[in-house]
Motif scaffolding. Structure first.
Motif, short mmCIF file in Angstrom:
data_model
loop_
_atom_site.label_atom_id
_atom_site.label_comp_id
_atom_site.label_asym_id
_atom_site.label_seq_id
_atom_site.Cartn_x
_atom_site.Cartn_y
_atom_site.Cartn_z
N MET A 140 0.85 -1.20 0.00
CA MET A 140 0.00 0.00 0.00
C MET A 140 0.88 1.25 0.00
N ASP A 141 0.52 2.23 -0.81
CA ASP A 141 1.25 3.49 -0.84
C ASP A 141 0.75 4.37 0.31
N ILE A 142 1.40 4.21 1.46
CA ILE A 142 0.95 4.87 2.68
C ILE A 142 1.00 6.39 2.54
N ILE A 143 2.09 6.89 1.97
CA ILE A 143 2.26 8.34 1.84
C ILE A 143 1.16 8.93 0.96
N LYS A 144 0.89 8.28 -0.17
CA LYS A 144 -0.15 8.79 -1.08
C LYS A 144 -1.52 8.75 -0.42
N HIS A 145 -1.81 7.65 0.29
CA HIS A 145 -3.11 7.54 0.97
C HIS A 145 -3.29 8.66 1.98
N ASN A 146 -2.28 8.91 2.80
CA ASN A 146 -2.41 9.94 3.82
C ASN A 146 -2.38 11.34 3.22
N GLN A 147 -1.63 11.51 2.15
CA GLN A 147 -1.62 12.78 1.45
C GLN A 147 -3.02 13.12 0.93
N ASP A 148 -3.66 12.15 0.29
CA ASP A 148 -5.02 12.35 -0.23
C ASP A 148 -5.99 12.64 0.91
N ASN A 149 -5.79 11.96 2.04
CA ASN A 149 -6.69 12.17 3.17
C ASN A 149 -6.60 13.59 3.72
N TRP A 150 -5.38 14.13 3.76
CA TRP A 150 -5.24 15.50 4.26
C TRP A 150 -5.75 16.53 3.27
N GLU A 151 -5.68 16.22 1.99
CA GLU A 151 -6.30 17.10 1.01
C GLU A 151 -7.80 17.18 1.28
N LEU A 152 -8.39 16.04 1.62
CA LEU A 152 -9.81 15.98 1.95
C LEU A 152 -10.12 16.72 3.25
N LYS A 153 -9.25 16.57 4.24
CA LYS A 153 -9.46 17.24 5.53
C LYS A 153 -9.53 18.76 5.35
N VAL A 154 -8.73 19.30 4.45
CA VAL A 154 -8.76 20.74 4.21
C VAL A 154 -10.13 21.15 3.67
N LYS A 155 -10.66 20.37 2.74
CA LYS A 155 -11.98 20.67 2.18
C LYS A 155 -13.06 20.57 3.25
N GLN A 156 -12.86 19.66 4.21
CA GLN A 156 -13.84 19.47 5.29
C GLN A 156 -13.63 20.45 6.44
N GLN A 157 -12.60 21.28 6.34
CA GLN A 157 -12.25 22.27 7.37
C GLN A 157 -12.02 21.63 8.74
N ASN A 158 -11.25 20.53 8.70
CA ASN A 158 -10.76 19.92 9.93
C ASN A 158 -10.07 21.00 10.77
N GLN A 159 -10.15 20.88 12.11
CA GLN A 159 -9.62 21.93 12.98
C GLN A 159 -8.15 22.23 12.77
N TRP A 160 -7.39 21.24 12.28
CA TRP A 160 -5.95 21.45 12.08
C TRP A 160 -5.64 21.99 10.70
N THR A 161 -6.68 22.36 9.97
CA THR A 161 -6.49 22.94 8.63
C THR A 161 -7.02 24.37 8.55
N VAL A 162 -7.54 24.89 9.66
CA VAL A 162 -8.14 26.23 9.67
C VAL A 162 -7.09 27.26 10.08
N PRO A 163 -6.78 28.22 9.21
CA PRO A 163 -5.71 29.18 9.52
C PRO A 163 -6.04 30.09 10.70
N VAL A 164 -4.98 30.61 11.31
CA VAL A 164 -5.15 31.58 12.39
C VAL A 164 -5.73 32.87 11.83
#
Length: 253
Positions: free
Chosen positions: A1-25
């Protein structure tokens, strides 16, 4: 499994979902930082003690696996020369957004925390590494690369998961029961197939032991000069019994 690619894609999604760790100060936080009133977190809720930081003015700082427009912009506003490295370009875009909005100079670099070959040895005075090494299966390369790019006398401030967090059955915990299910070190790959992980839509996590986390820093040459624990702020059942996060201050002699 391409772990890096999987997690990279997941964080791209988290930004779209406005996860708390993706919201700028906010601009207000940046203005306060310019006036000397600032703090950052590398765990969940507790600010890093101010005495853990060197004088920031003119210092070269690497925010390692730290995109999201949070730590980097605050440190830049406080006077540091900041580089932010992250696996997610959308996370880095949050830092670029704050820099443009508030007139900051921040360098962003797309890359993995395990490979800092784009940076010369002894390039930085301070490394800030929030909770993120749970997304890579082997963390010794992270500590070794961090040690290499830090100047002698430089400081690394890291946040990471207390391995006790990974012991319990996730579903039962949500139902109010703590029952030990997993062994340490933890890998989701031991309990779910690649197909199930992809279908779940969540990032692939690894629970590293304290020997790998703290001992790994020492093995790389660091001296541990500070430590504190943190929780989810009462949001998790485990908060009643143990802290789920640890932060360390390490020095390169």
């Amino acid at each position: 499994m391409d772990i890096i690619k999987h997690n990279q894609d997941n964080w791209e999604l988290k930004v779209k979902q406005q996860n708390q760790w993706t919201v700028p100060v906010s601009s207000e936080e940046i203005q306060n930082a310019r006036m000397g009133e600032w703090s950052i977190i590398v765990t969940s809720t507790k600010p890093v003690p101010k005495e853990w930081f060197p004088e920031l003015s003119g210092k070269n700082v690497l925010c390692l696996a730290s995109g999201g427009g949070q730590q980097g912009p605050v440190l830049a506003a406080a006077g540091a020369s900041v580089t932010v490295l992250d696996l997610s370009d959308s996370q880095l875009e949050q830092d670029r957004y704050v820099a443009k909005r508030d007139g900051l100079s921040i360098r962003t670099v797309l890359g993995s925390m395990t490979d800092l070959s784009m940076f010369d040895s002894e390039s930085f005075d301070l490394l800030v590494h929030p909770v993120s090494n749970l997304y890579v299966p082997h963390i010794q390369p992270v500590w070794q690369e961090a040690y290499r790019v830090l100047k002698h006398g430089g400081i690394m401030i890291s946040g990471f998961m207390n391995p006790v967090f990974y012991l319990f059955d996730w579903e039962l915990e949500e139902q109010g029961t703590l029952q030990v299910k997993h062994t340490l070190p933890y890998s989701e790959l031991d309990y779910a197939s690649e197909e199930e992980i992809v279908k779940s839509g969540v990032a692939l996590e690894f629970g590293h032991t304290l020997e790998q986390q703290i001992g790994g820093q020492i093995q790389s040459g660091f001296m541990i000069a500070g430590l504190y624990e943190d929780s989810f702020g009462g949001k998790k059942l485990l908060d009643r019994y143990a802290n789920s996060f640890i932060a360390t201050r390490a020095i390169k002699p």
